[in-house]
Design a protein around this motif. Structure first.
Motif, PDB file in Angstrom:
ATOM      1  N   GLY A 785      -9.738  33.849  -9.787  1.00 29.67           N
ATOM      2  CA  GLY A 785     -10.436  35.064  -9.360  1.00 29.67           C
ATOM      3  C   GLY A 785      -9.742  36.347  -9.774  1.00 29.67           C
ATOM      4  N   ILE A 786      -9.029  36.309 -10.904  1.00 30.76           N
ATOM      5  CA  ILE A 786      -8.312  37.494 -11.385  1.00 30.76           C
ATOM      6  C   ILE A 786      -9.028  38.035 -12.611  1.00 30.76           C
ATOM      7  CG2 ILE A 786      -6.139  38.358 -12.335  1.00 30.76           C
ATOM      8  CD1 ILE A 786      -4.710  36.165 -10.731  1.00 30.76           C
ATOM      9  N   GLU A 787      -9.478  39.271 -12.519  1.00 27.69           N
ATOM     10  CA  GLU A 787     -10.176  39.895 -13.638  1.00 27.69           C
ATOM     11  C   GLU A 787      -9.176  40.598 -14.541  1.00 27.69           C
ATOM     12  OE1 GLU A 787     -13.028  42.542 -12.023  1.00 27.69           O
ATOM     13  OE2 GLU A 787     -14.215  40.979 -11.048  1.00 27.69           O
ATOM     14  N   LYS A 788      -9.362  40.417 -15.838  1.00 26.12           N
ATOM     15  CA  LYS A 788      -8.491  41.104 -16.786  1.00 26.12           C
ATOM     16  C   LYS A 788      -8.780  42.603 -16.746  1.00 26.12           C
ATOM     17  CE  LYS A 788      -6.644  37.962 -20.117  1.00 26.12           C
ATOM     18  NZ  LYS A 788      -6.189  37.871 -21.509  1.00 26.12           N
ATOM     19  N   ASN A 789      -7.730  43.399 -16.872  1.00 27.32           N
ATOM     20  CA  ASN A 789      -7.868  44.847 -16.748  1.00 27.32           C
ATOM     21  C   ASN A 789      -8.535  45.431 -18.008  1.00 27.32           C
ATOM     22  OD1 ASN A 789      -4.534  44.659 -15.477  1.00 27.32           O
ATOM     23  ND2 ASN A 789      -6.421  44.429 -14.341  1.00 27.32           N
ATOM     24  N   ILE A 790      -9.623  46.150 -17.769  1.00 26.30           N
ATOM     25  CA  ILE A 790     -10.357  46.796 -18.862  1.00 26.30           C
ATOM     26  C   ILE A 790     -10.358  48.302 -18.618  1.00 26.30           C
ATOM     27  CG2 ILE A 790     -12.591  46.963 -20.042  1.00 26.30           C
ATOM     28  CD1 ILE A 790     -13.145  44.104 -19.083  1.00 26.30           C
TER      29      ILE A 790
END
Length: 832
Positions: A785-790
């Motif tokens: 549940g970790i979104e890559k930073n954009i």
């Protein structure tokens, strides 16, 4: 020399000597391999101990039979018998850990005892060899006595165990050797009393040393016991029991040993009870457990300090900087060492900031069935923030992704504890610390990780000072270190470590990572550096200090052992001023008449925890901070901290710290704005109190102050004329200051927590609410549940510190690149 060689040849010609010599060397070699296997968790070497036991059993049985049957012919082999008995004992200990991990010196002293027996039983006539042999024998005989007494509780088990390949016999060896050796050596004493004097000299020196050590240890124990709650009539339900001990404990060699009883060192409550470690708690301590006979005997003659396991660990954390050792460790970190360190520093004098990038190689020096986990702790200068993390996976650098501290911690535990794959985790800790974890590491797979930190340059007089980072981790002292400094702009620099100028960089090669600093002349021109980001401009300005009129409702002197008598006198001589101290949570006046007796009550207090919530509104506190104290994390469950958090801010307290140091407690109080805090010299303190003044740092809603660098960073709307003249570290520092400033609100407000987590992600900074994590695959991030930073600043780097182009700037770049491409293609056709 020839006579000694001749003597040795003659000795080896006697019956049974050669075979005994060969078997003794072979058994010693096997023991060393078995010990390596035990210490380094090499399971394939476990069987070596059993192999030695078989050899020792056969050899010992045959030799004992021969000596009993033909005493005159084989008596000279008794030293070999004793030596092999003890080798058998130590091999048995690798299989059945009666003594846990023995200190190395125990093996060496036992070997010295056995070696001296060869000269004594041979009755060597050389004067000096004889004296030295008896002296060493007397010195080491105390250890044999210790073994015999320590094993008394398991004698009945030893008799039963003799039925199983004679294993139980080794529990009786020290007692048998004690009786046998005493009988033989008493016969030699009757022939020559000088031998007795040499023996008793060695024996006495050891006993005197032990008595002196035990006496000193007992004196420290009494000091600690006097400060426990149960030894006084004080009633303080707000603070944990261990705090008073911690406050009055100045770290030294002896009280550290006392605190490590049953935590690191074996220490039976009753010497004649075979219990080993008998204290347990909820906290772990990642340091190898040892059985040290010298310390264990001293424990027996020493009064117990009456602190439970968890309390001891808390004191080790606060007073001895052992917080890294108490970090939860999912896998062992034994046998790891730091192989290489690349220390890359970029200094921005105009912004009064610096960026430090550390690339570290970790390796394992022994084969093990178990993968290892490395933990590093970075002590940062005040105001610093962690801004990057990378881990090399299969030879490729994978950069960290910023997420909430809870998600990062859960993902790391899942992958390390369950899936046993590659992650790295960077977490914020109180007291300007950052902890980095790396997994897995083994002898075939060393690891490389990189982390970066943005730090303010400390302003002192007319100089800016860069302070190197302090690191604790696996065996750093022998690491090959390459350091480089680069400076933005043409500025002179002086360093406490020798750097050589090479291609516009300052380079240094060394071992380990010693503390060092660099000084740069302060730019007296007005600071105007800025950084543009997402329609905002972040401008660096000189900090604005204002001296305001301030007549406190009362002045509290926060006395401790750091204060000098002269400092107290000088304050008390200020005209028409009343001063108070807090003793047992009660306010008491201090004046010229009683200050000496009051100061005595604080002479052993190394840090205080004032009841800030009980002080009158607008009170002024004058303190002189040291370097250590308990922090908020260790006080988390106490009523004291709950009252600090709920009832302190509304008191509008002001604090002047006369010290250049600041301990973890005051650091957090300052960062989270519980009080107005000002750090200055003693001379300035006197002037401020005399004139009823206080120095405030002006702050606005959309600005933060970085006091060590004497700068502030302010957020403003972007204008057409706005440009990035400084690095992206300006925005990162602004975001970090905002998160720390609002930490209390974050803890109690889910909406605020989400808002400031987004800010931390945008700046890619590690904070109390955010962590950086590197996972092996993109799928790992998704599964956890970790979104890559954009559309964020991303990880800081040493070579890319400018702004990210705005949309219209991207368009211009694309047009420029396209034009260059068509020009290149046209030129290529013309050439052909």
């Amino acid at each position: 020399m020839k006579s000694k060689i001749k003597f040795f040849k003659e000795y080896t010609q006697q019956p049974g000597v050669k075979i005994s010599l060969v078997l003794s060397i072979l058994s010693s070699f096997i023991l060393i391999i078995a010990l390596i296997g035990k210490n380094f968790l090499l399971r394939q070497l476990d069987s070596f101990g059993a192999l030695s036991l078989i050899i020792e059993f056969i050899y010992g049985t045959v030799l004992t039979f021969l000596i009993l049957r033909k005493k005159d012919k084989y008596l000279h082999l008794v030293p070999f018998l004793i030596l092999n008995w003890f080798i058998g004992c130590f091999c048995t200990n690798t299989i059945i850990p009666i003594f846990e991990n023995l200190s190395v010196w125990v093996y060496l002293i036992t070997f010295a005892f056995c070696l001296s027996n060869f000269f004594i039983y041979r009755d060597v006539k050389e004067k000096y060899i004889s004296k030295i042999s008896y002296f060493i024998n007397g010195l080491s005989f105390t250890l044999i006595l210790y073994f015999a007494v320590y094993l008394i509780p398991i004698i009945h088990y030893s008799f039963i165990g003799m039925l199983a390949l004679g294993l139980g016999f080794y529990g009786l060896v020290p007692a048998i050797v004690l009786v046998l050796h005493s009988y033989i050596i008493l016969g030699f004493f009757q022939k020559n009393k000088k031998h007795f004097l040499s023996f008793i000299a060695g024996f006495s020196i050891l006993l005197i040393s032990l008595a002196g050590f035990a006496f000193k240890l007992n004196a420290e124990s009494n000091k600690i016991s006097q400060n426990t709650i149960t030894q006084s009539f004080e009633n303080n339900d707000d603070l944990p029991n261990y705090i008073k001990v911690s406050q009055n404990l100045k770290p030294n060699f002896f009280n550290e040993i006392l605190l490590k009883k049953d935590v690191v060192y074996i220490g039976s409550e009753n010497f004649f009870l075979f219990e080993g470690f008998n204290s347990f708690g909820s906290k772990e301590f990642n340091e190898k457990k040892l059985h040290n006979p010298f310390i264990n005997i001293a424990y027996f003659f020493c009064k117990d300090i009456n602190l439970n396991y968890d309390d001891r660990i808390n004191i080790l954390k606060s007073n001895f900087d052992k917080r890294l050792e108490t970090e939860e460790q999912l896998w062992s970190g034994e046998d790891l060492f730091t192989k290489n360190i690349k220390e890359d520093i970029k200094i921005y004098p105009n912004s009064r900031l610096a960026y430090t990038e550390l690339t570290i190689d970790i390796a394992c020096d022994k084969e093990s069935w178990q993968d290892k986990e490395a933990i590093y702790s970075f002590q940062l200068p005040e105001g610093s923030v962690a801004t990057s993390l990378s881990l090399w996976v299969n030879g490729i650098e994978r950069k960290g992704v910023l997420t909430t501290k809870e998600k990062a911690a859960n993902a790391y535990k899942q992958i390390v504890g369950v899936e046993n794959r590659d992650p790295s985790l960077m977490q914020w800790k109180e007291g300007n610390k950052v902890v980095v974890r790396i997994f897995p590491i083994n002898i075939k797979m060393p690891r490389t990780f990189k982390c970066g930190f943005t730090t303010p340059l400390k302003v002192e007089d007319n100089l800016m000072k860069y302070q190197s980072l302090s690191i604790k981790g696996p065996s750093i002292a022998s690491a090959e270190t390459l350091s480089r400094i680069q400076i933005v702009g043409n500025t002179k620099i002086e360093t406490s470590k020798d750097f050589e100028l090479n291609n516009n960089y300052f380079i240094n090669k060394s071992k380990g990572l010693d503390r060092w600093e660099a000084t740069i002349p302060l730019n007296k021109n007005r600071i105007q550096d800025s950084f543009v980001w997402k329609n905002k401009v972040y401008e660096v300005k000189d900090i604005q200090k204002t001296t305001i009129p301030f007549k406190p409702s009362e002045v509290i002197l926060d006395l401790n052992s750091n204060w000098t008598t002269q400092e107290i006198k000088s304050l008390l001589h200020l005209s028409q001023k009343k001063f108070y101290v807090i003793i047992d949570k009660k306010k008491q006046i201090i004046n010229k008449e009683n200050f000496e007796s009051i100061q005595l009550q604080f002479k052993n207090l190394h840090y205080s925890l004032l009841p800030l919530y009980k002080l009158n509104k607008n009170t002024l506190i004058v303190t002189k901070s040291g370097t250590f104290s308990a922090n908020f994390e260790e006080l988390e469950d106490s009523n004291y901290l709950k009252k600090i958090k709920s009832r302190t801010k509304q008191q509008y307290l002001k604090v002047i710290n006369m010290s250049a140091e600041i301990n973890p407690f005051w650091q957090t109080i300052k960062e989270q704005k519980y009080v107005h805090f000002y750090q200055t010299s003693f001379k300035n303190t006197l002037q401020l109190i005399e004139k009823n003044q206080f120095v405030l740092f002006q702050s606005e809603k959309k600005s933060i102050n970085i006091e060590p660098a004497n700068i502030s960073i302010k957020e403003n709307p972007k204008k057409p004329s706005s440009k990035s003249t400084g690095s992206n570290h300006i925005y990162r520092m602004y975001a970090f200051g905002k998160v720390l400033e609002e930490q209390i609100k974050i803890q109690n407000d889910t909406l605020a927590q989400n808002q400031y987590t987004t800010l931390a992600k945008d700046a890619n900074i590690v904070t109390p609410i955010s962590s950086l994590i590197v996972l092996e695959t993109d799928a790992d991030y998704k599964n956890n549940g970790i979104e890559k930073n954009i559309d964020t600043l991303g990880n800081a780097t040493i070579n890319n510190d400018g702004s990210v182009p705005e949309p219209h700037e991207w368009l211009l770049i694309i047009i420029g690149l396209t034009t260059l491409f068509f020009y290149y293609q046209r030129s290529k056709k013309q050439t052909n």
